[in-house]
Design a protein around this motif. Structure first.
Motif, PDB file in Angstrom:
ATOM      1  N   ILE A  35       0.866  -1.179   0.000  1.00 57.17           N
ATOM      2  CA  ILE A  35       0.000   0.000   0.000  1.00 57.17           C
ATOM      3  C   ILE A  35       0.902   1.228   0.000  1.00 57.17           C
ATOM      4  O   ILE A  35       1.703   1.429   0.915  1.00 57.17           O
ATOM      5  N   GLU A  38      -2.936   5.578   1.757  1.00 59.23           N
ATOM      6  CA  GLU A  38      -4.301   5.220   2.159  1.00 59.23           C
ATOM      7  C   GLU A  38      -4.874   6.323   3.032  1.00 59.23           C
ATOM      8  O   GLU A  38      -4.202   6.806   3.948  1.00 59.23           O
ATOM      9  N   LEU A  43      -7.132   4.740  -1.940  1.00 58.19           N
ATOM     10  CA  LEU A  43      -6.175   3.681  -1.669  1.00 58.19           C
ATOM     11  C   LEU A  43      -5.302   3.527  -2.909  1.00 58.19           C
ATOM     12  O   LEU A  43      -5.810   3.295  -3.998  1.00 58.19           O
ATOM     13  N   SER A  75     -10.268  -1.219   7.978  1.00 63.84           N
ATOM     14  CA  SER A  75     -10.442   0.221   8.144  1.00 63.84           C
ATOM     15  C   SER A  75     -11.655   0.541   9.005  1.00 63.84           C
ATOM     16  O   SER A  75     -11.645   1.493   9.764  1.00 63.84           O
TER      17      SER A  75
END
Length: 78
Positions: A35, A38, A43, A75
């Motif tokens: 990632i 974010e 994202l 999340s």
């Protein structure tokens, strides 16, 4: 409303029925994804070459969509 060209009038009421989304049967799957960024609305990932983005013929599982589902679930619990 019978025609797309119908023009609404002041005080006219329009009712819209939106069906519930169909269950997909997708289950969260932990796939190692880098990632890059974010936040609550965005994202950004570094998707490995060859990783399918969504279910497709010959690729019913192990795709980015299942990993995205898992990230979204995490999340919500923060």
């Amino acid at each position: 409303m019978e025609k797309a060209s119908h023009k609404t009038e002041i005080g006219e009421k329009i009712e819209i029925n939106i069906p519930r989304p169909a269950l997909t049967g997708l289950l969260p799957e932990a796939i190692p994804i880098k990632i890059l960024y974010e936040d609550d609305d965005l994202l950004v990932i570094d998707k490995p070459a060859g990783l399918t983005v969504h279910p497709a013929p010959g690729h019913p599982a192990t795709h980015w969509l299942t990993q995205c589902y898992l990230i979204c679930l995490k999340s919500r619990t923060r």
